[in-house]
Design an enzyme around this catalytic site. Structure first.
Site, PDB file in Angstrom:
ATOM      1  CE1 TYR A  57      -2.959  -3.268   1.368  1.00  0.00           C
ATOM      2  CE2 TYR A  57      -4.117  -1.752  -0.111  1.00  0.00           C
ATOM      3  CZ  TYR A  57      -4.021  -2.990   0.513  1.00  0.00           C
ATOM      4  OH  TYR A  57      -4.973  -3.941   0.270  1.00  0.00           O
ATOM      5  CD  GLN A  92     -16.476  -1.846  -6.837  1.00  0.00           C
ATOM      6  OE1 GLN A  92     -16.395  -3.037  -6.533  1.00  0.00           O
ATOM      7  NE2 GLN A  92     -16.687  -1.439  -8.082  1.00  0.00           N
ATOM      8  CG  HIS A 110     -13.802  -1.576  -1.552  1.00  0.00           C
ATOM      9  ND1 HIS A 110     -13.662  -2.075  -2.827  1.00  0.00           N
ATOM     10  CD2 HIS A 110     -14.908  -2.173  -1.038  1.00  0.00           C
ATOM     11  CE1 HIS A 110     -14.637  -2.958  -3.054  1.00  0.00           C
ATOM     12  NE2 HIS A 110     -15.416  -3.009  -1.981  1.00  0.00           N
ATOM     13  CB  CYS A 140      -5.275   4.273  21.758  1.00  0.00           C
ATOM     14  SG  CYS A 140      -4.458   3.154  20.609  1.00  0.00           S
ATOM     15  CG  ASN A 203     -16.769  -1.863 -17.567  1.00  0.00           C
ATOM     16  OD1 ASN A 203     -16.273  -1.179 -16.664  1.00  0.00           O
ATOM     17  ND2 ASN A 203     -16.371  -3.101 -17.831  1.00  0.00           N
TER      18      ASN A 203
HETATM   19  N1  APR Z   1     -12.605   2.691 -19.206  1.00  0.00           N
HETATM   20  C1  APR Z   1     -13.670   1.996 -18.722  1.00  0.00           C
HETATM   21  N2  APR Z   1     -13.573   0.782 -18.149  1.00  0.00           N
HETATM   22  C2  APR Z   1     -12.345   0.244 -18.070  1.00  0.00           C
HETATM   23  C3  APR Z   1     -11.187   0.896 -18.562  1.00  0.00           C
HETATM   24  C4  APR Z   1     -11.362   2.174 -19.152  1.00  0.00           C
HETATM   25  N3  APR Z   1     -10.340   2.869 -19.639  1.00  0.00           N
HETATM   26  N4  APR Z   1     -10.116   0.077 -18.340  1.00  0.00           N
HETATM   27  C5  APR Z   1     -10.588  -1.033 -17.747  1.00  0.00           C
HETATM   28  N5  APR Z   1     -11.922  -0.941 -17.590  1.00  0.00           N
HETATM   29  C6  APR Z   1     -12.829  -1.913 -16.982  1.00  0.00           C
HETATM   30  C7  APR Z   1     -12.438  -3.358 -17.234  1.00  0.00           C
HETATM   31  O1  APR Z   1     -13.048  -3.818 -18.437  1.00  0.00           O
HETATM   32  C8  APR Z   1     -13.021  -4.053 -15.994  1.00  0.00           C
HETATM   33  O2  APR Z   1     -14.358  -4.470 -16.245  1.00  0.00           O
HETATM   34  O3  APR Z   1     -12.754  -1.728 -15.588  1.00  0.00           O
HETATM   35  C9  APR Z   1     -13.020  -2.974 -14.925  1.00  0.00           C
HETATM   36  C10 APR Z   1     -11.958  -3.185 -13.852  1.00  0.00           C
HETATM   37  O4  APR Z   1     -12.284  -4.354 -13.164  1.00  0.00           O
HETATM   38  P1  APR Z   1     -11.389  -4.787 -11.909  1.00  0.00           P
HETATM   39  O5  APR Z   1      -9.967  -4.719 -12.270  1.00  0.00           O
HETATM   40  O6  APR Z   1     -11.984  -6.074 -11.413  1.00  0.00           O
HETATM   41  O7  APR Z   1     -11.636  -3.634 -10.840  1.00  0.00           O
HETATM   42  P2  APR Z   1     -12.903  -3.421  -9.909  1.00  0.00           P
HETATM   43  O8  APR Z   1     -14.146  -3.871 -10.593  1.00  0.00           O
HETATM   44  O9  APR Z   1     -12.852  -2.028  -9.428  1.00  0.00           O
HETATM   45  O10 APR Z   1     -12.600  -4.413  -8.674  1.00  0.00           O
HETATM   46  C11 APR Z   1     -13.511  -4.385  -7.593  1.00  0.00           C
HETATM   47  O11 APR Z   1     -12.072  -5.856  -6.337  1.00  0.00           O
HETATM   48  O12 APR Z   1      -9.942  -6.456  -5.807  1.00  0.00           O
HETATM   49  C12 APR Z   1     -11.054  -5.803  -5.348  1.00  0.00           C
HETATM   50  O13 APR Z   1     -11.097  -4.112  -3.755  1.00  0.00           O
HETATM   51  C13 APR Z   1     -10.753  -4.358  -5.081  1.00  0.00           C
HETATM   52  O14 APR Z   1     -12.190  -2.463  -5.369  1.00  0.00           O
HETATM   53  C14 APR Z   1     -11.672  -3.609  -6.020  1.00  0.00           C
HETATM   54  C15 APR Z   1     -12.759  -4.618  -6.314  1.00  0.00           C
END
Ligand code: APR
Length: 235
Positions: A57, A92, A110, A140, A203
């Site tokens: 992190y 998220q 999150h 604390c 998306n």
């Molecule tokens: N524009 C729009 N969408 C996009 C782009 C973009 N430029 N680039 C990627 N994506 C889409 C991908 O197609 C995918 O569906 O964003 C999504 C990212 O998915 P993940 O990587 O799974 O991220 P997220 O959905 O935020 O994950 C949810 O999972 O690991 C945990 O806590 C973590 O908050 C996170 C949660």
């Protein structure tokens, strides 16, 4: 788009920050292809090796300084400022790009990279640089109990009651840049539909729950989101 919806709830995921240069999790070459989530995003992983989790992190927190909000973040901030009705942004993401774009009252379900949490007393505070097991809590006095204020797998996301209340009262629910792979966020579209709320997915590619949405548009967030916001503000 028929007449402008009064209240809008927006859910964002890693995809909205991708064009800012922030890595997503499940895309090809994403974060979970490089590091095991069990090691860095679970309480068990933190208990096993807190230094490794802090390092994960700390690196992501340090990288925030090298990225900027993109047109999608900026468009959502414009929507919040110019739309006559309520606009709630639930994210998220643990980055601060919505805030740096000018969005307000962002609900970080999150948690946030910029915050730290004392595991002994529950006090949250601004993380001033790298976290480590050497830190003591100024509230604390506990030593070595400081953790990132990030919700890990198996932990309860923040502000869920407020989020569900907003979803059930919304006229429109928009999901942006999320794979729909992780609950409870992946279930928000169901909550919205159950309340008769219109649902839209923006998306890069169809998410796992795309079939649940009234409408789904594919493309980069930096293109789709400004166009969506212009549509709403025009109506
Ligand atoms: N524009 C729009 N969408 C996009 C782009 C973009 N430029 N680039 C990627 N994506 C889409 C991908 O197609 C995918 O569906 O964003 C999504 C990212 O998915 P993940 O990587 O799974 O991220 P997220 O959905 O935020 O994950 C949810 O999972 O690991 C945990 O806590 C973590 O908050 C996170 C949660």
């Amino acid at each position: 788009m028929p007449k402008a919806p009064a209240s809008i709830v927006i859910l964002t995921g890693a995809g909205i920050s991708a064009e800012s240069g922030v890595e997503t999790f499940r895309d090809k070459g994403g974060i979970w292809s490089k590091v095991r989530l069990e090691d860095v995003a679970t309480p068990e992983g933190f208990a096993r090796d807190p230094a490794a989790v802090h390092a994960f992190y700390n690196a992501r927190r340090a990288a925030l300084g090298a990225v900027e909000p993109n047109p999608a973040h900026l468009a959502l901030a414009r929507l919040q400022h110019e739309h006559a009705g309520d606009v709630t942004i639930v994210t998220q993401n643990i980055d601060d790009l919505h805030e740096r774009a000018g969005s307000q009252n962002v609900i970080h379900m999150h948690g946030e990279l910029t915050q730290q949490l004392c595991a002994a007393c529950g006090t949250r505070s601004q993380a001033a640089g790298d976290l480590s097991t050497d830190l003591a809590c100024t509230a604390c006095g506990a030593h070595g109990r400081m953790r990132p204020d990030v919700v890990w797998f198996g932990e309860m996301p923040y502000r869920m009651e407020l989020i569900i209340d907003r979803l059930l009262a919304a006229d429109l629910f928009v999901s942006i840049g999320t794979s729909g792979a992780v609950y409870p966020a992946a279930g928000f579209v169901d909550e919205a539909r159950s309340a008769g709320t219109r649902t839209l997915e923006l998306n890069l590619e169809p998410s796992e729950g795309t079939f649940l949405f009234d409408e789904a548009r594919q493309g980069p967030a930096s293109v789709l989101v400004p166009a969506f916001v212009a549509e709403i503000l025009r109506t």
